[in-house]
Design a protein around this motif. Structure first.
Motif, PDB file in Angstrom:
ATOM      1  N   VAL A 174       0.838  -1.206   0.000  1.00  0.00           N
ATOM      2  CA  VAL A 174       0.000   0.000   0.000  1.00  0.00           C
ATOM      3  C   VAL A 174       0.865   1.245   0.000  1.00  0.00           C
ATOM      4  O   VAL A 174       1.749   1.417   0.845  1.00  0.00           O
ATOM      5  N   ARG A 175       0.590   2.116  -0.977  1.00  0.00           N
ATOM      6  CA  ARG A 175       1.244   3.423  -1.035  1.00  0.00           C
ATOM      7  C   ARG A 175       0.256   4.461  -0.497  1.00  0.00           C
ATOM      8  O   ARG A 175      -0.930   4.436  -0.824  1.00  0.00           O
ATOM      9  N   ALA A 176       0.756   5.355   0.333  1.00  0.00           N
ATOM     10  CA  ALA A 176      -0.089   6.380   0.937  1.00  0.00           C
ATOM     11  C   ALA A 176       0.609   7.729   0.850  1.00  0.00           C
ATOM     12  O   ALA A 176       1.843   7.810   0.817  1.00  0.00           O
ATOM     13  N   VAL A 177      -0.187   8.790   0.799  1.00  0.00           N
ATOM     14  CA  VAL A 177       0.374  10.142   0.752  1.00  0.00           C
ATOM     15  C   VAL A 177      -0.355  11.004   1.782  1.00  0.00           C
ATOM     16  O   VAL A 177      -1.548  10.799   2.042  1.00  0.00           O
ATOM     17  N   PRO A 178       0.355  11.964   2.403  1.00  0.00           N
ATOM     18  CA  PRO A 178      -0.323  12.888   3.322  1.00  0.00           C
ATOM     19  C   PRO A 178      -1.058  13.961   2.531  1.00  0.00           C
ATOM     20  O   PRO A 178      -0.450  14.740   1.786  1.00  0.00           O
ATOM     21  N   LEU A 179      -2.359  13.995   2.674  1.00  0.00           N
ATOM     22  CA  LEU A 179      -3.196  14.933   1.935  1.00  0.00           C
ATOM     23  C   LEU A 179      -3.719  15.997   2.890  1.00  0.00           C
ATOM     24  O   LEU A 179      -4.108  15.697   4.022  1.00  0.00           O
ATOM     25  N   SER A 180      -3.726  17.238   2.418  1.00  0.00           N
ATOM     26  CA  SER A 180      -4.100  18.356   3.287  1.00  0.00           C
ATOM     27  C   SER A 180      -5.504  18.150   3.849  1.00  0.00           C
ATOM     28  O   SER A 180      -6.419  17.724   3.149  1.00  0.00           O
ATOM     29  N   ALA A 181      -5.652  18.494   5.126  1.00  0.00           N
ATOM     30  CA  ALA A 181      -6.858  18.117   5.872  1.00  0.00           C
ATOM     31  C   ALA A 181      -7.988  19.116   5.761  1.00  0.00           C
ATOM     32  O   ALA A 181      -9.152  18.774   5.988  1.00  0.00           O
ATOM     33  N   GLY A 182      -7.689  20.393   5.456  1.00  0.00           N
ATOM     34  CA  GLY A 182      -8.717  21.406   5.541  1.00  0.00           C
ATOM     35  C   GLY A 182      -9.094  21.671   6.988  1.00  0.00           C
ATOM     36  O   GLY A 182      -8.389  21.270   7.924  1.00  0.00           O
ATOM     37  N   VAL A 183     -10.228  22.340   7.178  1.00  0.00           N
ATOM     38  CA  VAL A 183     -10.695  22.669   8.534  1.00  0.00           C
ATOM     39  C   VAL A 183     -12.179  22.331   8.623  1.00  0.00           C
ATOM     40  O   VAL A 183     -12.994  22.883   7.877  1.00  0.00           O
ATOM     41  N   TYR A 184     -12.495  21.423   9.530  1.00  0.00           N
ATOM     42  CA  TYR A 184     -13.875  20.992   9.722  1.00  0.00           C
ATOM     43  C   TYR A 184     -14.175  20.943  11.224  1.00  0.00           C
ATOM     44  O   TYR A 184     -13.356  21.325  12.043  1.00  0.00           O
ATOM     45  N   ASP A 185     -15.339  20.452  11.563  1.00  0.00           N
ATOM     46  CA  ASP A 185     -15.790  20.499  12.954  1.00  0.00           C
ATOM     47  C   ASP A 185     -15.184  19.344  13.748  1.00  0.00           C
ATOM     48  O   ASP A 185     -15.882  18.434  14.192  1.00  0.00           O
ATOM     49  N   HIS A 186     -13.873  19.394  13.910  1.00  0.00           N
ATOM     50  CA  HIS A 186     -13.159  18.392  14.700  1.00  0.00           C
ATOM     51  C   HIS A 186     -12.325  19.150  15.730  1.00  0.00           C
ATOM     52  O   HIS A 186     -11.183  19.526  15.474  1.00  0.00           O
ATOM     53  N   PRO A 187     -12.882  19.405  16.937  1.00  0.00           N
ATOM     54  CA  PRO A 187     -12.165  20.213  17.937  1.00  0.00           C
ATOM     55  C   PRO A 187     -10.783  19.676  18.271  1.00  0.00           C
ATOM     56  O   PRO A 187      -9.863  20.454  18.571  1.00  0.00           O
ATOM     57  N   GLU A 188     -10.609  18.363  18.211  1.00  0.00           N
ATOM     58  CA  GLU A 188      -9.309  17.791  18.562  1.00  0.00           C
ATOM     59  C   GLU A 188      -8.222  18.120  17.537  1.00  0.00           C
ATOM     60  O   GLU A 188      -7.029  17.916  17.810  1.00  0.00           O
ATOM     61  N   GLU A 189      -8.618  18.654  16.363  1.00  0.00           N
ATOM     62  CA  GLU A 189      -7.634  18.986  15.341  1.00  0.00           C
ATOM     63  C   GLU A 189      -7.156  20.439  15.426  1.00  0.00           C
ATOM     64  O   GLU A 189      -6.184  20.801  14.766  1.00  0.00           O
ATOM     65  N   VAL A 190      -7.823  21.258  16.194  1.00  0.00           N
ATOM     66  CA  VAL A 190      -7.474  22.675  16.279  1.00  0.00           C
ATOM     67  C   VAL A 190      -6.057  22.829  16.836  1.00  0.00           C
ATOM     68  O   VAL A 190      -5.725  22.321  17.909  1.00  0.00           O
ATOM     69  N   GLY A 191      -5.224  23.519  16.087  1.00  0.00           N
ATOM     70  CA  GLY A 191      -3.852  23.745  16.516  1.00  0.00           C
ATOM     71  C   GLY A 191      -2.935  22.565  16.314  1.00  0.00           C
ATOM     72  O   GLY A 191      -1.724  22.671  16.564  1.00  0.00           O
ATOM     73  N   ARG A 192      -3.472  21.436  15.866  1.00  0.00           N
ATOM     74  CA  ARG A 192      -2.659  20.251  15.605  1.00  0.00           C
ATOM     75  C   ARG A 192      -2.305  20.181  14.116  1.00  0.00           C
ATOM     76  O   ARG A 192      -3.025  20.704  13.272  1.00  0.00           O
ATOM     77  N   ARG A 193      -1.227  19.513  13.842  1.00  0.00           N
ATOM     78  CA  ARG A 193      -0.781  19.381  12.448  1.00  0.00           C
ATOM     79  C   ARG A 193      -1.355  18.072  11.886  1.00  0.00           C
ATOM     80  O   ARG A 193      -0.827  16.981  12.137  1.00  0.00           O
ATOM     81  N   ILE A 194      -2.449  18.200  11.112  1.00  0.00           N
ATOM     82  CA  ILE A 194      -3.249  17.055  10.691  1.00  0.00           C
ATOM     83  C   ILE A 194      -3.177  16.883   9.176  1.00  0.00           C
ATOM     84  O   ILE A 194      -3.194  17.863   8.426  1.00  0.00           O
ATOM     85  N   VAL A 195      -3.111  15.625   8.742  1.00  0.00           N
ATOM     86  CA  VAL A 195      -3.301  15.283   7.331  1.00  0.00           C
ATOM     87  C   VAL A 195      -4.277  14.112   7.272  1.00  0.00           C
ATOM     88  O   VAL A 195      -4.569  13.462   8.288  1.00  0.00           O
ATOM     89  N   ARG A 196      -4.773  13.849   6.056  1.00  0.00           N
ATOM     90  CA  ARG A 196      -5.628  12.691   5.838  1.00  0.00           C
ATOM     91  C   ARG A 196      -4.985  11.849   4.738  1.00  0.00           C
ATOM     92  O   ARG A 196      -4.294  12.382   3.864  1.00  0.00           O
TER      93      ARG A 196
END
Length: 665
Positions: free
Chosen positions: A147-169
Motif C-alpha cells: 500500500v502506497r499512501a500520501v499525506p493529503l491536506s486536511a482542511g478545517v472541519y468540525d473536529h475540535p481535537e484537530e485545532v492547533g494540531r498538524r493534521i493530514v488525511r
C-alpha cells in the motif's frame, strides 16, 4: 537536422553577489540564511525549513534602484519543529547575515506551514504502526507492504481535537509491483486521519469495502500503449541564425520586450518589470495560488480540497526539463535555486525553459484596388516551467507576442485522482475504466498581476457590450455599443466574467493618453469559465473565497501576496482577499494589484485514462489604446529563403501562387 542547443543560464551557481534586488537566488545566499538562523538558535536538530523564498523589497525601492547601488538581499524562511509542531515566520538578510525578524505562528488562528518532504516520508510508517489501519487492510485481504499512501491536506472541519494540531488525511493505493502505478488501484471506503506531530493515527473512517479496481494504469508499458503510430514524420524546429533573445542574470530582452524572471517554490516562475518599447506594463506577474476542490460528498472524500501552492509549495518539485521533449527549438534553460527541508541549497537544473515559436499570421492584407499584398508572421517568446504534484502535472507558459500581447496558458495533464466506481454508478464521478472512477473537480488558479500600465497609478474599467433597444435612434434594431464602468473602490471590484456581453476589464492609466486622447490601457480578457461551485456555507468557500470571483482589485501592499493568506494549510478561512478588501480602499488612479481567477471544471472522460491529454486554461492581457496604431508594423517580411511561396518575392505574389502562399499556420 534540428538546430537545438542545451543552453543554460548558470548565474544562479556563480559566487558573485547579485547586483539587482530581484536577481535569481544564489546557493550561497541559501547558505547564509541557514547559518544566520542556526547562529540565532532557531534552526535546531528537529527544526526544518517549511518555506523559503526571496523577500522582495517594496515596489518603490526596486523602481528607484540604480545600477551599482548597494542592495540588501532578504529571504523569508518558515521554520517547523517536527518534535513540537511549533513554527516561526522569519526574515533573514543574506547580505548582513542577520535575522531581521522572527515570530511564532499562531496556528489555530493563522493556519499551519505547508506539508514538507520529511512528512511525506513518515506517512506510511505511521499508518502501518496503527492497528486500525492494518485491520482495515486485512479485512480487504490487502498486504500493508503493497500500500502506497500520501499525506493529503486536511482542511478545517468540525473536529475540535484537530485545532492547533498538524493534521493530514490519507488514502491508500495498492501497488502490485515496483513499476505499477498505484493510482489505478484505490482502496476506497477507507481514510486515515493522522497527527503528524504525535506521529499517530487519530481516526479511521471505514465505511465500505468495494473491490479494488484491477485495471492497469501503466501508461508507460508498451503493452498498454499498443503498437507505435509509425506514420508520423518528424517535425524539426530550426533557427539557422540562432535565437532572437538574450538572458543575463534573469534579465530577458526580446524584440521590444524587456523583463526580469524569478523563481520561488510557492509560485514557481515569476515575471518582473515587464516593459514594451521602454514603457512599463506590469511590475510583477505570478500564479499566487490554486485550489483543486472535489465534488464527492462521501464520508471519506468530502474534505478533498487541495491548495497546491499554499499547502504543498508545488514548485519545489519542478521538473528538470528535457531538450526535445518538454521544449523544442533553440532553447535557453535557467536553473532555479531553492532550499530543501534542512535549509541546504537545492538546484533544479533546467527549471525554466525559454524559446521562440512561430504562431501563424501576425497581420495580412491583399488589396482589391492597389493589388498589393502584405503578410507578416507572428511569433512569441515562451517562458515556461512544469511541475508534478501528486497525481497531476501542471505546465505554466507565459507568452509575449510581437504586438504587445501577453498570455498565460496553464497545461494540466498527469493522472486523474481515482476512486472505486460502484456498479450502481456515482453521480459525482465518471467511470474511466472498468470499476475505476474519477471524481468531478475543479482546477482554479489565481493570477496576481501587479500592473504598472505606463506608470504606477492605474485604474480599472469594466467594459461590456450593451444592446440598444429598437426605437428612436435605432429604428432597425441593429445597434449595440460598449459600456464602461469605472471600478473606484475595492468593494466594487469583485466581479465575475460574463461571456454573453463580452465582459473584460481594462487597466488604464488615467494620467496618460495616446495620440487620440484616450487613456492608455491593457485589457484583461478572461475565459469566463465557472468559479468555485461549492456551497457558500461550506468550509472550502470560506478558505478559497478568492475563487468565487473572476476579478478582484486591491491597493498595492507589499505584505499582501497570497489570495488565500500566507498560511493556507489548515487555515480556518477568511484570510487573504476577503480580509484585505474589508478596508474598501480607493483604487481609482492608485497603485493597484489585479487578481484574476481562471481555470477548468473537470468532468473526467474515459479518454483521460490512464494518462490525461493536456487540458488548457489561461487568460490574455491585450493592449487597448496603449499604442497609437498597430505596434507590429515594423516586423519585417519573412525572407524568401524561409518563405516557400514559389516566388522570389515574399510579399508580392501573383498568379496561382497568390493562393495562401506563405501564410499557412
Amino acid at each position: 537536422m534540428t538546430t537545438v542547443e542545451d543552453r543554460r543560464d548558470a548565474t544562479t551557481d556563480t559566487p558573485e553577489a547579485p547586483t539587482h534586488p530581484l536577481a535569481m537566488t544564489r546557493g550561497a545566499e541559501v547558505d547564509r540564511v541557514r547559518e544566520a538562523l542556526t547562529a540565532a538558535g532557531l534552526l535546531t536538530e528537529t527544526v526544518r525549513f517549511a518555506f523559503f523564498a526571496p523577500e522582495e523589497p517594496p515596489k518603490a525601492e526596486v523602481l528607484a534602484h540604480d545600477d551599482g547601488a548597494p542592495i540588501d538581499r532578504r529571504f523569508r524562511a518558515v521554520l517547523l519543529d517536527l518534535a513540537t509542531g511549533r513554527s516561526w515566520d522569519t526574515v533573514v538578510s543574506a547580505t548582513s547575515g542577520e535575522v531581521v525578524s522572527s515570530r511564532e505562528i499562531d496556528a489555530p488562528r493563522e493556519g499551519q506551514p505547508p506539508i514538507i518532504d520529511a512528512e511525506f516520508e513518515l506517512i506510511e510508517d505511521i499508518l502501518n504502526a496503527d492497528d486500525g489501519w492494518i485491520e482495515a487492510l486485512r479485512k480487504r485481504d490487502i498486504e500493508p507492504a503493497l500500500v502506497r499512501a500520501v499525506p493529503l491536506s486536511a482542511g478545517v472541519y468540525d473536529h475540535p481535537e484537530e485545532v492547533g494540531r498538524r493534521i493530514v488525511r490519507s488514502f491508500g493505493f495498492r501497488q502490485d509491483h515496483e513499476q505499477d502505478h498505484p493510482w489505478a488501484h484505490p482502496i476506497d471506503g477507507l481514510v486515515a486521519y493522522v497527527d503528524l506531530t504525535d506521529r499517530r493515527v487519530t481516526r479511521i473512517i471505514d465505511v465500505a469495502t468495494p473491490p479494488v479496481p484491477a485495471t492497469s494504469g501503466n501508461f508507460d508499458d508498451p503493452e498498454v500503449q499498443g503498437p507505435p503510430l509509425d506514420s508520423l514524420k518528424p517535425i524539426e524546429i530550426t533557427q539557422p541564425e540562432g535565437r532572437s533573445f538574450t538572458v543575463e542574470d534573469g534579465r530577458v530582452r526580446w524584440g521590444k520586450w524587456d523583463l526580469r524572471i524569478g523563481f520561488n517554490e510557492r509560485e514557481g516562475l515569476t515575471l518582473h518589470q515587464i516593459a514594451f518599447d521602454g514603457r512599463p506594463v506590469c511590475y510583477r506577474a505570478s500564479i499566487a495560488e490554486m485550489v483543486v476542490p472535489y465534488a464527492d460528498p462521501a464520508p471519506t472524500r468530502f474534505w478533498q480540497n487541495y491548495f497546491d501552492c499554499g499547502e504543498y509549495m508545488f514548485a519545489r518539485y519542478a521538473d528538470s526539463l528535457q531538450l526535445g521533449c518538454d521544449c523544442l527549438g533553440d532553447i535557453h534553460y535557467v536553473d532555479a535555486v531553492i532550499a530543501d527541508d534542512f535549509g541546504l541549497p537545492k538546484t533544479i537544473t533546467n527549471a525554466i525553459c525559454m524559446h521562440e515559436e512561430d504562431t501563424g499570421v501576425l497581420w495580412k492584407h491583399s488589396d482589391l484596388f492597389t493589388q498589393s499584398r502584405e503578410v507578416r508572421r507572428q511569433r512569441r517568446l515562451v517562458i515556461s516551467f512544469f511541475t508534478p504534484i501528486g497525481n497531476y502535472d501542471y505546465g505554466f507558459y507565459w507568452y509575449l507576442y510581437l504586438d504587445g500581447t501577453i498570455q498565460l496558458e496553464v497545461k494540466a495533464t498527469g493522472i486523474v485522482f481515482t476512486a472505486a466506481y460502484p456498479e450502481g454508478g456515482n453521480e459525482y464521478a465518471t467511470e474511466v475504466a472498468p470499476g475505476l472512477g474519477a471524481p468531478y473537480h475543479q482546477h482554479l488558479f489565481s493570477a496576481r498581476l501587479d500592473m504598472t500600465v505606463d506608470g504606477v497609478r492605474n485604474a480599472v474599467e469594466e467594459a461590456e457590450a450593451e444592446r440598444v433597444p429598437m426605437g428612436e435612434g435605432n429604428p432597425y434594431g441593429n445597434a449595440f455599443r460598449q459600456r464602461r464602468t469605472r471600478l473606484s473602490r475595492e468593494s466594487q471590484a469583485q466581479r465575475r466574467a460574463d461571456g454573453s456581453v463580452v465582459r473584460s476589464w481594462h487597466i488604464v492609466n488615467p494620467e496618460k493618453r495616446n495620440a487620440l486622447g484616450q487613456n492608455v490601457g491593457y485589457a484583461l480578457l478572461p475565459e469566463g469559465r465557472a468559479t468555485l461551485l461549492a456551497d457558500e456555507a461550506s468550509s472550502i468557500h470560506a478558505r478559497a473565497t478568492f475563487a468565487t470571483n473572476h476579478l478582484w482589485v486591491t491597493r498595492y501592499d507589499p505584505a499582501q501576496r497570497y489570495p488565500a493568506g500566507d498560511f493556507v494549510n489548515q487555515n480556518p478561512g477568511g484570510a487573504g482577499l476577503p480580509a484585505w478588501v474589508r478596508a474598501d480602499r480607493d483604487i481609482d488612479g492608485e497603485d493597484i494589484v489585479v487578481w484574476h481567477t481562471f481555470g477548468t471544471t473537470h468532468f473526467p472522460r474515459p479518454e483521460d485514462w490512464p494518462v490525461m491529454p493536456v487540458d488548457h486554461t489561461g487568460f490574455t492581457l491585450k493592449p487597448v489604446g496603449f499604442f497609437d496604431r498597430n505596434p507590429a508594423l515594423d516586423v519585417p517580411a519573412t525572407r524568401a529563403a524561409h518563405c516557400h511561396n514559389g516566388s522570389g518575392d515574399d510579399h508580392e505574389v501573383h498568379g496561382p501562387a497568390k493562393e495562401r502562399a506563405g501564410d499557412g499556420d
